[in-house]
Enzyme design. Structure first.
Site, PDB file in Angstrom:
ATOM      1  N   GLY A 125      34.261 -47.558 -16.840  1.00 38.65           N
ATOM      2  CA  GLY A 125      35.613 -48.086 -16.965  1.00 38.65           C
ATOM      3  C   GLY A 125      36.336 -47.979 -15.643  1.00 38.65           C
ATOM      4  O   GLY A 125      36.300 -46.932 -14.987  1.00 38.65           O
ATOM      5  N   GLY A 202      29.177 -54.949 -25.927  1.00 36.31           N
ATOM      6  CA  GLY A 202      28.494 -54.928 -24.644  1.00 36.31           C
ATOM      7  C   GLY A 202      27.301 -54.004 -24.724  1.00 36.31           C
ATOM      8  O   GLY A 202      26.733 -53.763 -25.794  1.00 36.31           O
ATOM      9  N   ILE A 204      27.023 -50.708 -24.355  1.00 37.85           N
ATOM     10  CA  ILE A 204      27.221 -49.506 -25.175  1.00 37.85           C
ATOM     11  C   ILE A 204      27.356 -49.886 -26.639  1.00 37.85           C
ATOM     12  O   ILE A 204      26.803 -49.224 -27.526  1.00 37.85           O
ATOM     13  CB  ILE A 204      28.440 -48.708 -24.697  1.00 37.85           C
ATOM     14  CG1 ILE A 204      28.247 -48.241 -23.255  1.00 37.85           C
ATOM     15  CG2 ILE A 204      28.680 -47.506 -25.609  1.00 37.85           C
ATOM     16  CD1 ILE A 204      29.456 -47.566 -22.647  1.00 37.85           C
ATOM     17  N   PRO A 227      30.176 -65.263 -28.681  1.00 35.47           N
ATOM     18  CA  PRO A 227      29.022 -64.610 -29.318  1.00 35.47           C
ATOM     19  C   PRO A 227      28.076 -64.022 -28.264  1.00 35.47           C
ATOM     20  O   PRO A 227      27.963 -64.549 -27.160  1.00 35.47           O
ATOM     21  CB  PRO A 227      28.354 -65.753 -30.092  1.00 35.47           C
ATOM     22  CG  PRO A 227      29.433 -66.764 -30.287  1.00 35.47           C
ATOM     23  CD  PRO A 227      30.305 -66.686 -29.074  1.00 35.47           C
ATOM     24  N   ASP A 308      37.358 -39.895 -28.997  1.00 39.53           N
ATOM     25  CA  ASP A 308      36.885 -39.248 -27.768  1.00 39.53           C
ATOM     26  C   ASP A 308      37.862 -39.498 -26.629  1.00 39.53           C
ATOM     27  O   ASP A 308      37.806 -38.815 -25.608  1.00 39.53           O
ATOM     28  CB  ASP A 308      35.497 -39.788 -27.385  1.00 39.53           C
ATOM     29  CG  ASP A 308      34.919 -39.096 -26.166  1.00 39.53           C
ATOM     30  OD1 ASP A 308      35.063 -37.863 -26.066  1.00 39.53           O
ATOM     31  OD2 ASP A 308      34.333 -39.777 -25.302  1.00 39.53           O
ATOM     32  N   HIS A 332      37.220 -36.337 -24.412  1.00 42.55           N
ATOM     33  CA  HIS A 332      36.575 -37.339 -23.555  1.00 42.55           C
ATOM     34  C   HIS A 332      35.224 -36.842 -23.030  1.00 42.55           C
ATOM     35  O   HIS A 332      35.005 -36.695 -21.828  1.00 42.55           O
ATOM     36  CB  HIS A 332      37.480 -37.747 -22.394  1.00 42.55           C
ATOM     37  CG  HIS A 332      37.166 -39.114 -21.860  1.00 42.55           C
ATOM     38  ND1 HIS A 332      38.101 -39.888 -21.213  1.00 42.55           N
ATOM     39  CD2 HIS A 332      36.023 -39.858 -21.877  1.00 42.55           C
ATOM     40  CE1 HIS A 332      37.554 -41.045 -20.861  1.00 42.55           C
ATOM     41  NE2 HIS A 332      36.285 -41.037 -21.256  1.00 42.55           N
ATOM     42  N   SER A 335      30.290 -39.362 -21.621  1.00 37.81           N
ATOM     43  CA  SER A 335      29.124 -39.342 -20.718  1.00 37.81           C
ATOM     44  C   SER A 335      28.763 -37.923 -20.292  1.00 37.81           C
ATOM     45  O   SER A 335      27.967 -37.736 -19.355  1.00 37.81           O
ATOM     46  CB  SER A 335      29.414 -40.183 -19.474  1.00 37.81           C
ATOM     47  OG  SER A 335      30.499 -39.649 -18.725  1.00 37.81           O
TER      48      SER A 335
END
Length: 366
Positions: A125, A202, A204, A227, A308, A332, A335
């Site tokens: 991000g 996407g 993830i 789509p 999160d 958070h 990752s």
């Protein structure tokens, strides 16, 4: 997955994700993500004696990336993580490893100076980056997609289980000595045969769908601008956003934060969701109107939420959401695994090195 490959190759000091050059002996798995790979020793600057100056803007960056940078560069790591120190030390830097979520804006770029040649974030991000300003200055910008897909997807699935099965409320009952032996006590919702709506299909989002197929989901829905071919593998149905929130038993947010998505989950949206529905956010806190979410949870307009991410971060200890038994919140951690953070650090470092060498970055943000 790329994360496993990066870990194994880093240990052997063989392949690392870098700029375009000799691509012999590259595994097909890696090239699914990054089309060009070279050996670390093949990074070459125009002046072989040049050791560019690189600033690392966080003092807790994994050593994997720092080690790579130090092979070729003079590296400065901030000591305090305060913006004032960052702005003081960024002056005259040739490259920046942007390891924090502080604003990357004109102020920082002006102070860095016109010699700045490359920046990479250590995140997927980049809502804290003034992308227009970076583009205007024609500074190559990298980021770290794909290597965190598995870790974030695991958190998304974990939150779906925790929120739907009332983990937080159950812990509170134990702590208050209110453990009851009844058949109808603390009943939750099941993922089995449910409709799961994914807002942002996407990489993830797809990984979350892959994880959830083992839970015998009834149907996947997703929304977006168009789509996605990858969704066909999961028989996921492309629907308008409001249809998704109205039909889904689980709504999982994993889209970027943009002007379009900011506070897209508001009071109107919560009013359309099922009273039995579970909301999961592993994207960005500002995608959800938290006052509206509090009202929806407090008044049982939706069943529960697993977060999160939130706004602000860190979330104040006295925030109203923390008072709710049906809101499961973690700080958070998407990752936050050793392997993933090491891979992110390596990829960000190699992005910077590519930019300094005048070569395309392996993971360019634009």
């Amino acid at each position: 997955m790329l994360g496993r490959i990066l870990t194994s190759v880093n240990k052997q000091n063989l392949f690392l994700p870098v700029c375009a050059a000799n691509t012999s002996n590259i595994t097909a798995t890696i090239t699914r993500f990054y089309k060009t790979m070279v050996l670390i020793k093949d990074i070459k600057f125009k002046d072989p004696n040049w050791r560019p100056k690189v600033l690392v803007t966080h003092n807790d960056v994994p050593e994997t990336g720092l080690k790579l940078l130090r092979e070729k560069c003079e590296v400065t790591v901030v000591k305090t993580n305060e913006r004032s120190e960052l702005l003081q030390k960024v002056k005259g830097m040739d490259g920046i490893f942007w390891g924090s979520h502080q604003k990357l804006d004109a102020e920082a770029l002006d102070l860095a100076g016109p010699q700045l040649k490359a920046i990479s974030t250590m995140s997927v991000g980049i809502d804290y980056v003034d992308l227009d300003e970076v583009k205007r200055r024609k500074i190559p910008l990298g980021y770290t997609p794909d290597v965190l897909n598995d870790a974030v997807a695991d958190i998304g699935v974990g939150l779906a289980i925790a929120a739907s099965r009332r983990f937080h409320e159950g812990r509170q009952k134990i702590e208050s000595s209110d453990w009851q032996r009844r058949q109808q006590w603390l009943l939750g919702q099941e993922i089995r045969d449910s409709t799961v709506g994914i807002v942002g299909f996407g990489a993830i989002g797809e990984t979350i769908a892959k994880r959830l197929t083992g839970f015998n989901v009834g149907q996947f829905l997703y929304c977006g601008h168009r789509p996605k071919p990858a969704a066909e593998k999961y028989n996921a149905k492309f629907v308008p956003f409001m249809d998704l929130v109205a039909q889904s038993d689980f709504v999982i947010i994993i889209c970027p934060l943009t002007n379009e998505t900011r506070k897209m989950f508001n009071a109107e949206v919560f009013s359309k969701m099922k009273p039995s529905s579970v909301l999961i956010n592993v994207a960005r806190g500002d995608i959800v109107d938290q006052e509206a979410l509090y009202d929806a949870l407090k008044n049982n307009k939706i069943f529960s939420a697993g977060l999160d991410v939130m706004s602000p971060e860190p979330l104040p200890a006295d925030h109203p959401l923390l008072t709710l038994p049906n809101c499961f919140i973690i700080p958070h951690l998407g990752s936050a695994t050793i392997r993933t953070r090491n891979d992110m650090s390596s990829l960000a470092a190699m992005n910077v090195l590519c930019g300094l060498a005048g070569e395309p970055m392996n993971a360019p943000a634009y």
